[in-house]
Design a protein around this motif. Structure first.
Motif, PDB file in Angstrom:
ATOM      1  N   LEU A  44       0.825  -1.206   0.000  1.00  0.00           N
ATOM      2  CA  LEU A  44       0.000   0.000   0.000  1.00  0.00           C
ATOM      3  C   LEU A  44       0.859   1.256   0.000  1.00  0.00           C
ATOM      4  CD1 LEU A  44      -2.914   0.986   0.015  1.00  0.00           C
ATOM      5  CD2 LEU A  44      -2.854   0.966   2.508  1.00  0.00           C
ATOM      6  N   PHE A  45       1.908   1.291   0.833  1.00  0.00           N
ATOM      7  CA  PHE A  45       2.779   2.463   0.865  1.00  0.00           C
ATOM      8  C   PHE A  45       3.503   2.634  -0.465  1.00  0.00           C
ATOM      9  CE2 PHE A  45       1.974   2.818   5.301  1.00  0.00           C
ATOM     10  CZ  PHE A  45       2.372   4.094   5.668  1.00  0.00           C
ATOM     11  N   TYR A  46       3.894   1.521  -1.074  1.00  0.00           N
ATOM     12  CA  TYR A  46       4.550   1.597  -2.383  1.00  0.00           C
ATOM     13  C   TYR A  46       3.569   2.113  -3.434  1.00  0.00           C
ATOM     14  CZ  TYR A  46       8.892   0.172  -4.726  1.00  0.00           C
ATOM     15  OH  TYR A  46      10.106   0.162  -5.361  1.00  0.00           O
ATOM     16  N   LEU A  47       2.329   1.637  -3.356  1.00  0.00           N
ATOM     17  CA  LEU A  47       1.302   2.095  -4.295  1.00  0.00           C
ATOM     18  C   LEU A  47       1.026   3.587  -4.149  1.00  0.00           C
ATOM     19  CD1 LEU A  47      -1.242  -0.873  -4.194  1.00  0.00           C
ATOM     20  CD2 LEU A  47      -0.139   0.029  -6.239  1.00  0.00           C
ATOM     21  N   ILE A  48       1.019   4.068  -2.916  1.00  0.00           N
ATOM     22  CA  ILE A  48       0.793   5.498  -2.679  1.00  0.00           C
ATOM     23  C   ILE A  48       1.825   6.325  -3.443  1.00  0.00           C
ATOM     24  CG2 ILE A  48       0.864   7.332  -0.937  1.00  0.00           C
ATOM     25  CD1 ILE A  48      -0.174   5.244   1.085  1.00  0.00           C
ATOM     26  N   ALA A  49       3.091   5.883  -3.382  1.00  0.00           N
ATOM     27  CA  ALA A  49       4.163   6.609  -4.068  1.00  0.00           C
ATOM     28  C   ALA A  49       3.939   6.630  -5.575  1.00  0.00           C
ATOM     29  CB  ALA A  49       5.511   5.964  -3.737  1.00  0.00           C
ATOM     30  N   GLN A  50       3.556   5.477  -6.128  1.00  0.00           N
ATOM     31  CA  GLN A  50       3.350   5.415  -7.578  1.00  0.00           C
ATOM     32  C   GLN A  50       2.171   6.288  -8.007  1.00  0.00           C
ATOM     33  OE1 GLN A  50       5.903   3.859  -8.994  1.00  0.00           O
ATOM     34  NE2 GLN A  50       6.451   3.378  -6.873  1.00  0.00           N
ATOM     35  N   MET A  51       1.095   6.266  -7.225  1.00  0.00           N
ATOM     36  CA  MET A  51      -0.077   7.098  -7.544  1.00  0.00           C
ATOM     37  C   MET A  51       0.277   8.581  -7.487  1.00  0.00           C
ATOM     38  SD  MET A  51      -2.559   5.178  -8.325  1.00  0.00           S
ATOM     39  CE  MET A  51      -3.283   3.567  -8.102  1.00  0.00           C
TER      40      MET A  51
ATOM     41  N   ILE B  45      -3.852  10.576  -3.373  1.00  0.00           N
ATOM     42  CA  ILE B  45      -4.303  11.965  -3.490  1.00  0.00           C
ATOM     43  C   ILE B  45      -3.740  12.809  -2.342  1.00  0.00           C
ATOM     44  CG2 ILE B  45      -6.342  13.453  -3.309  1.00  0.00           C
ATOM     45  CD1 ILE B  45      -7.863  11.252  -4.879  1.00  0.00           C
ATOM     46  N   LEU B  46      -3.702  12.233  -1.132  1.00  0.00           N
ATOM     47  CA  LEU B  46      -3.169  12.955   0.026  1.00  0.00           C
ATOM     48  C   LEU B  46      -1.666  13.227  -0.103  1.00  0.00           C
ATOM     49  CD1 LEU B  46      -4.973  11.121   2.988  1.00  0.00           C
ATOM     50  CD2 LEU B  46      -5.459  13.411   2.099  1.00  0.00           C
ATOM     51  N   ALA B  47      -0.967  12.333  -0.824  1.00  0.00           N
ATOM     52  CA  ALA B  47       0.497  12.400  -0.857  1.00  0.00           C
ATOM     53  C   ALA B  47       1.052  13.005  -2.137  1.00  0.00           C
ATOM     54  CB  ALA B  47       1.065  10.989  -0.666  1.00  0.00           C
ATOM     55  N   MET B  48       0.223  13.677  -2.923  1.00  0.00           N
ATOM     56  CA  MET B  48       0.659  14.140  -4.247  1.00  0.00           C
ATOM     57  C   MET B  48       1.837  15.110  -4.210  1.00  0.00           C
ATOM     58  SD  MET B  48      -2.607  14.593  -6.771  1.00  0.00           S
ATOM     59  CE  MET B  48      -3.483  15.661  -5.632  1.00  0.00           C
ATOM     60  N   GLN B  49       1.982  15.887  -3.161  1.00  0.00           N
ATOM     61  CA  GLN B  49       3.049  16.880  -3.121  1.00  0.00           C
ATOM     62  C   GLN B  49       4.345  16.341  -2.538  1.00  0.00           C
ATOM     63  OE1 GLN B  49       2.597  19.758  -4.727  1.00  0.00           O
ATOM     64  NE2 GLN B  49       0.582  18.890  -5.184  1.00  0.00           N
ATOM     65  N   GLN B  50       4.357  15.082  -2.111  1.00  0.00           N
ATOM     66  CA  GLN B  50       5.563  14.482  -1.555  1.00  0.00           C
ATOM     67  C   GLN B  50       6.460  13.965  -2.687  1.00  0.00           C
ATOM     68  OE1 GLN B  50       6.613  13.986   1.616  1.00  0.00           O
ATOM     69  NE2 GLN B  50       4.831  14.378   2.900  1.00  0.00           N
ATOM     70  N   ASN B  51       7.773  13.999  -2.465  1.00  0.00           N
ATOM     71  CA  ASN B  51       8.706  13.381  -3.409  1.00  0.00           C
ATOM     72  C   ASN B  51       8.469  11.873  -3.406  1.00  0.00           C
ATOM     73  OD1 ASN B  51      11.265  11.923  -4.161  1.00  0.00           O
ATOM     74  ND2 ASN B  51      11.926  14.012  -4.590  1.00  0.00           N
TER      75      ASN B  51
ATOM     76  N   PHE C 271       3.377   9.447  13.449  1.00  0.00           N
ATOM     77  CA  PHE C 271       3.687  10.568  14.342  1.00  0.00           C
ATOM     78  C   PHE C 271       4.952  11.311  13.918  1.00  0.00           C
ATOM     79  CE2 PHE C 271       1.037   7.895  17.126  1.00  0.00           C
ATOM     80  CZ  PHE C 271       0.106   8.839  17.519  1.00  0.00           C
ATOM     81  N   SER C 272       5.295  11.219  12.631  1.00  0.00           N
ATOM     82  CA  SER C 272       6.484  11.896  12.114  1.00  0.00           C
ATOM     83  C   SER C 272       6.086  13.097  11.264  1.00  0.00           C
ATOM     84  CB  SER C 272       7.310  10.925  11.263  1.00  0.00           C
ATOM     85  OG  SER C 272       6.705  10.754   9.987  1.00  0.00           O
TER      86      SER C 272
ATOM     87  N   THR D   5       5.637  20.196   4.090  1.00  0.00           N
ATOM     88  CA  THR D   5       5.556  19.150   3.080  1.00  0.00           C
ATOM     89  C   THR D   5       4.832  17.895   3.571  1.00  0.00           C
ATOM     90  OG1 THR D   5       7.731  18.344   3.778  1.00  0.00           O
ATOM     91  CG2 THR D   5       7.661  19.919   1.940  1.00  0.00           C
ATOM     92  N   SER D   6       4.158  17.970   4.717  1.00  0.00           N
ATOM     93  CA  SER D   6       3.472  16.806   5.276  1.00  0.00           C
ATOM     94  C   SER D   6       2.295  16.382   4.412  1.00  0.00           C
ATOM     95  CB  SER D   6       2.962  17.107   6.691  1.00  0.00           C
ATOM     96  OG  SER D   6       4.029  17.386   7.565  1.00  0.00           O
ATOM     97  N   MET D   7       1.912  15.106   4.536  1.00  0.00           N
ATOM     98  CA  MET D   7       0.756  14.617   3.790  1.00  0.00           C
ATOM     99  C   MET D   7      -0.509  15.354   4.183  1.00  0.00           C
ATOM    100  SD  MET D   7       1.297  10.481   3.734  1.00  0.00           S
ATOM    101  CE  MET D   7       2.881   9.746   3.319  1.00  0.00           C
ATOM    102  N   ILE D   8      -0.656  15.624   5.479  1.00  0.00           N
ATOM    103  CA  ILE D   8      -1.839  16.330   5.982  1.00  0.00           C
ATOM    104  C   ILE D   8      -1.396  17.715   6.445  1.00  0.00           C
ATOM    105  CG2 ILE D   8      -3.725  16.312   7.669  1.00  0.00           C
ATOM    106  CD1 ILE D   8      -3.511  13.272   7.724  1.00  0.00           C
ATOM    107  N   THR D   9      -1.698  18.720   5.656  1.00  0.00           N
ATOM    108  CA  THR D   9      -1.283  20.085   5.995  1.00  0.00           C
ATOM    109  C   THR D   9      -2.254  20.707   6.991  1.00  0.00           C
ATOM    110  OG1 THR D   9      -2.514  20.902   4.074  1.00  0.00           O
ATOM    111  CG2 THR D   9      -0.185  20.423   3.761  1.00  0.00           C
ATOM    112  N   GLY D  10      -1.753  21.647   7.759  1.00  0.00           N
ATOM    113  CA  GLY D  10      -2.603  22.347   8.722  1.00  0.00           C
ATOM    114  C   GLY D  10      -2.854  21.578   9.998  1.00  0.00           C
TER     115      GLY D  10
END
Length: 551
Positions: free
Chosen positions: A146-153, A422-428, A479-480, A488-493
């Motif tokens: 799932l984490f790998y898929l998030i990166a590819q998406m 969708i949540l992680a789109m701005q992450q490298n 918690f990181s 640059t966090s997945m959840i801003t604000g």
């Protein structure tokens, strides 16, 4: 420093959107046609056919497919962006991914292939009690996948957003959803055989495209590596990003631009390096590829082919990264949709114009599709083969039932990866993949090594190792600053981060190994010495392998 631009320089140039999408559509139609044709086999309902393509591929074919599986969006989009923005520190991803591949081959690849049939849990449960180990291994496989898929998406969303010059978050989210739907279709129609052919095609095109880009970079800077680095320093020195962050232009050539400001960032560098180097040995989707060849000899041949392609590719990412730094510059990269992930397609535009950018981006898109298809099959095999057939049905499920459960799992996994992507789109995307590596190194690798090489290892140790590594990695990631508390966090604000490192490996990996040791000494012996001896012989010699794979 005089630099020749092979395309017209336009500050916000992203090529011709109509041309870009046309090339994409053609590429998708061609690959989908291939998947459909090779997926139509008389045994398409067999579990072996769906999971391993009937173990019918040659070593050369599988070597290409392994390269296609391993060289993900992180390898192309993420690493080029990381080097373009952070120079020396960004190259850690190239070195880490390649060294990890070699270490995985030396320690786990062939022994696992000799013992297993479809999944990682086949190996872990060979000489241990089946149900508890398979449940733990299946859960670990799901989270890694799932984490790998998030990166590819996230990489796919960034890529298409750059091509169509879409800055709106809503439309970027729609792009990620479309990619997810196409991925689901690839897997449901083609299974492992169709996926493997796409991976082979993609590996040839990706490595070929990177070679062409490398040559064009040197032509553009009118010289060799020295001229390229000088041009990169000049571009960084005049960038607003350098002025904003207050670093010298030459910092792009030195360690510490990203991970050297504080002692905590240096510790983060070590933690990331540990995750990268040790993670591949626990990646289920890479290890599963070794079950698609009929013999151990072909497995070794596939390794040779893969090493050549993967090693050459990662060396060239250094040139492309500094090429993007010199010809595109950090300001344009950061201003583009997708941020760092846009460096490679923007470099392609500078080197060869709109058509070249569209072609390279289509190859990158095929990279995403090939990797996510492989990941989806691995996750679905783990659920159907390990959870459903071995645990829920107690070994009584038919192969047709397993394949049906696998197809349902592909849809569920696809939807989940769309939402999280969708949540992680701005992450490298290279960083996002490193989180999957950290989970794999923490939960899977200790258990695999203990199972293969420690005679005393028992079921309690296996379960303790997997759950300790998995839970500690997931908790520390949640918690990181990767999830909350930073720009640059997945959840801003939001801010609930208390763990200071973005990569949990330096804590969770030792905990995974420790959990296996403590659990083994606390738990009772399994008294399955005959199976332990059989596993040792098979893993080291390959005796009876063909019977295992084609069972």
């Amino acid at each position: 420093m005089n630099v020749v631009h092979l395309a017209q320089e336009t500050p916000a140039a992203t090529g011709n959107p109509i041309l870009n999408i046309a090339v994409f559509v053609i590429f998708i139609v061609v690959t989908m046609t291939i998947v459909t044709r090779v997926g139509r086999t008389p045994k398409s309902g067999d579990a072996s056919e769906f999971y391993t393509g009937g173990a019918s591929f040659s070593g050369t074919q599988n070597g290409l497919a392994i390269s296609g599986d391993y060289l993900s969006a992180a390898s192309f989009l993420g690493i080029v962006g990381a080097i373009a923005l952070n120079g020396y520190d960004g190259f850690l991803y190239s070195i880490g991914f390649f060294v990890a591949w070699v270490s995985a081959l030396l320690l786990v690849a062939e022994p696992m292939r000799n013992v297993g049939r479809f999944t990682m849990a086949d190996v872990l449960s060979f000489r241990l009690r089946q149900k508890p180990v398979r449940v733990a291994a299946a859960l670990s496989t799901l989270f890694v996948s799932l984490f790998y898929l998030i990166a590819q998406m996230a990489g796919a969303g960034s890529l298409v957003a750059v091509l169509l010059n879409i800055h709106d978050v809503f439309w970027q989210s729609i792009i990620v959803a479309v990619v997810g739907v196409i991925m689901i279709a690839y897997v449901l129609i083609g299974g492992m055989k169709g996926t493997t052919y796409v991976q082979m095609i993609k590996a040839v095109l990706l490595v070929g495209g990177v070679i062409i880009m490398t040559v064009l970079v040197f032509i553009s800077v009118r010289g060799g590596m020295g001229n390229l680095l000088d041009a990169a320093v000049d571009m960084h020195g005049s960038s607003a990003n350098a002025a904003k962050k207050g670093y010298e232009a030459s910092a792009i050539l030195e360690p510490g631009l990203q991970y050297g400001a504080t002692n905590m960032s240096k510790l983060n560098f070590i933690s990331l390096g540990l995750a990268l180097v040790l993670g591949v040995g626990g990646l289920p989707h890479v290890l599963m590829r070794f079950y698609t060849v009929p013999t151990a000899t072909e497995a070794r041949k596939s390794v040779t082919v893969a090493i050549i392609l993967i090693g050459a590719f990662y060396l060239m990412t250094l040139i492309l990264g500094y090429g993007a730094a010199a010809l595109v510059g950090p300001d344009r990269i950061l201003a583009a949709p997708g941020g760092a992930n846009s460096a490679a397609p923007l470099l392609a535009f500078e080197l060869g114009g709109s058509l070249f950018m569209a072609l390279i981006s289509a190859v990158a898109f095929a990279t995403v599709l090939a990797v996510v298809a492989g990941l989806a099959i691995t996750a679905s095999a783990s659920v159907a083969h390990d959870l459903y057939a071995a645990v829920i049905r107690d070994g009584q499920a038919t192969e047709a039932e397993q394949v049906r459960v696998s197809r349902i799992t592909v849809v569920v996994i696809g939807v989940a990866s769309i939402v999280l992507g969708i949540l992680a789109m701005q992450q490298n995307v290279a960083f996002l993949v490193s989180l999957a590596f950290a989970i794999a190194a923490s939960a899977n690798l200790p258990t695999i090594l203990y199972s293969l090489y420690w005679k005393r290892f028992n079921t309690t140790g296996a379960v303790a190792s997997i759950y300790t590594g998995l839970i500690s990695a997931l908790v520390l990631i949640f918690f990181s600053p990767a999830v909350s508390g930073a720009e640059t966090s997945m959840i801003t604000g939001a801010d609930w981060s208390w763990f200071p490192l973005t990569s949990p490996g330096i804590i969770s990996i030792p905990l995974g190994f420790l959990g296996g040791i403590v659990g083994t000494y606390i738990g009772k012996p399994d008294n399955l010495r005959a199976l332990q001896a059989e596993m040792e012989v098979k893993s080291l010699t390959g005796v009876g392998v063909e019977g295992v794979v084609n069972h």
